[in-house]
Design an enzyme around this catalytic site. Structure first.
Site, short mmCIF file in Angstrom:
data_model
loop_
_atom_site.label_atom_id
_atom_site.label_comp_id
_atom_site.label_asym_id
_atom_site.label_seq_id
_atom_site.Cartn_x
_atom_site.Cartn_y
_atom_site.Cartn_z
N GLY A 67 -24.50 9.73 -6.72
CA GLY A 67 -23.75 8.77 -5.92
C GLY A 67 -23.90 8.95 -4.43
O GLY A 67 -23.39 8.14 -3.64
N LEU A 68 -24.64 9.98 -4.00
CA LEU A 68 -24.82 10.23 -2.57
C LEU A 68 -25.66 9.13 -1.91
O LEU A 68 -25.57 8.93 -0.69
CB LEU A 68 -25.49 11.59 -2.34
CG LEU A 68 -24.67 12.80 -2.79
CD1 LEU A 68 -25.50 14.07 -2.71
CD2 LEU A 68 -23.41 12.93 -1.93
N LEU A 69 -26.44 8.42 -2.70
CA LEU A 69 -27.23 7.30 -2.18
C LEU A 69 -26.55 5.96 -2.49
O LEU A 69 -27.16 4.91 -2.35
CB LEU A 69 -28.64 7.32 -2.77
CG LEU A 69 -29.46 8.59 -2.46
CD1 LEU A 69 -30.81 8.55 -3.16
CD2 LEU A 69 -29.63 8.75 -0.95
N TYR B 216 -23.92 14.19 -26.53
CA TYR B 216 -22.83 13.58 -25.77
C TYR B 216 -21.60 13.35 -26.63
O TYR B 216 -21.65 12.65 -27.65
CB TYR B 216 -23.28 12.24 -25.16
CG TYR B 216 -24.51 12.32 -24.27
CD1 TYR B 216 -24.87 13.50 -23.63
CD2 TYR B 216 -25.31 11.20 -24.07
CE1 TYR B 216 -25.98 13.56 -22.82
CE2 TYR B 216 -26.43 11.25 -23.26
CZ TYR B 216 -26.76 12.44 -22.64
OH TYR B 216 -27.88 12.50 -21.84
N GLY C 211 -30.90 10.03 -12.34
CA GLY C 211 -30.44 10.58 -11.07
C GLY C 211 -30.93 9.83 -9.86
O GLY C 211 -31.02 10.39 -8.77
N ALA D 199 -28.70 10.09 -6.94
CA ALA D 199 -28.37 11.45 -6.48
C ALA D 199 -26.86 11.72 -6.51
O ALA D 199 -26.25 12.02 -5.48
CB ALA D 199 -28.94 11.70 -5.09
#
Length: 298
Positions: free
Chosen positions: A203-205, A51, A198, A201
């Site tokens: 940010g979809l959740l 990173y 994750g 997901a």
């Protein structure tokens, strides 16, 4: 904050942990977030030499060095930056791991790493050689325990059979239930903990607009988000339920959440302090989202 034992180790990790990869603020902002997390009971911090070409490790090390005894520090190895900085190559050899660990220790400003993780891996790797490196580092006192970061069942089985890993970091969420098919139970039976990444997901959740994700259509993603809303207690947020869904499996030691902003930290803390998900609620959520299975690397 609640804590769980990490595999067969003597480490107790917070149920929600700090994924440091997302840190992108000023040094002062990043240090403030890391200090807040530790002060609120988050004790597991995950970074990697990959990173930001090592600068992420430097930030984490500088922020936490004064409270090292309160911190469970995890970092990853295996991706080697090219000399010209144009990208990185996979290198799980013993020689590279033994070289890389000293650089990570220096950047982290510590003389030991609590959990050293192989940052990926394929079945074609020199797995025995990689294990030799980790075992030697344990003997030398440079690391306390080691694990792998992988979603590949065939690779995971090899390490379970041949090594003393205490953890596997893998992607796991309501929208990515592939680990539920075999791996979660398999690892739990062998006293190896899952570090779930994750969990939201992308940010979809957690409120982002639905879009296709893995093998799911945008419609299925929207349905999953709606199901979470329906199963979330009044006054709480759906992302808290999404995290608790991941934590409901006994194999999972912690949900590693990427934290970049003050708002994300506040949300992560709320998720950590959320109520455990009853089995009937978890099952209701599963009923709304079709399960995916691993098609490759079985």
């Amino acid at each position: 904050m609640k804590y769980r034992k990490l595999g067969s180790s003597d480490l107790e990790v917070s149920e929600v942990s700090f994924g440091c990869m997302s840190l992108s603020g000023t040094e002062e902002e990043n240090v403030r977030l890391l200090h807040q997390a530790l002060n609120q009971g988050i004790n597991f911090f995950d970074t990697a030499d990959l990173y930001d070409k090592g600068k992420n490790e430097e930030t984490v090390g500088k922020a936490l060095r004064q409270q090292r005894d309160k911190v469970i520090l995890a970092t990853n190895v295996g991706n080697q930056w090219r000399p010209d900085g144009s990208g990185w190559d996979w290198n799980p050899t013993k020689a590279y791991i033994l070289e890389a660990v000293d650089q990570s220790l220096k950047r982290l400003q510590t003389d030991y790493i609590d959990l050293y993780q192989l940052h990926g891996g394929t079945i074609e790797d020199p797995i025995e050689e990689t294990i030799e490196a980790f075992e030697l580092l344990k003997q030398q006192g440079k690391i306390r325990y080691y694990g792998i970061s992988s979603i590949r069942p065939n690779v995971i089985r090899e390490y379970v059979q041949k090594s003393n890993i205490v953890s596997v970091m893998m992607q796991y969420s309501l929208l990515d239930r592939r680990p539920e098919e075999q791996m979660l139970d398999f690892l739990h039976q062998h006293q190896i903990s899952v570090l779930a990444r994750g969990s939201l997901a992308q940010g979809l959740l957690a409120g982002k607009s639905p879009k296709p994700y893995l093998g799911h259509s945008a419609e299925t993603v929207a349905k999953a988000s709606e199901a979470l809303q329906q199963q979330t207690p009044s006054g709480a947020k759906a992302m808290e339920t999404a995290v608790q869904y991941v934590l409901q499996h006994k194999a999972v030691a912690t949900a590693v959440l990427g934290i970049r902003t003050q708002e994300q930290f506040t949300q992560a803390l709320a998720a950590a302090n959320g109520k455990p998900l009853p089995e009937e609620v978890a099952q209701a959520l599963r009923n709304q989202v079709p399960a995916l299975t691993y098609e490759l690397h079985r």
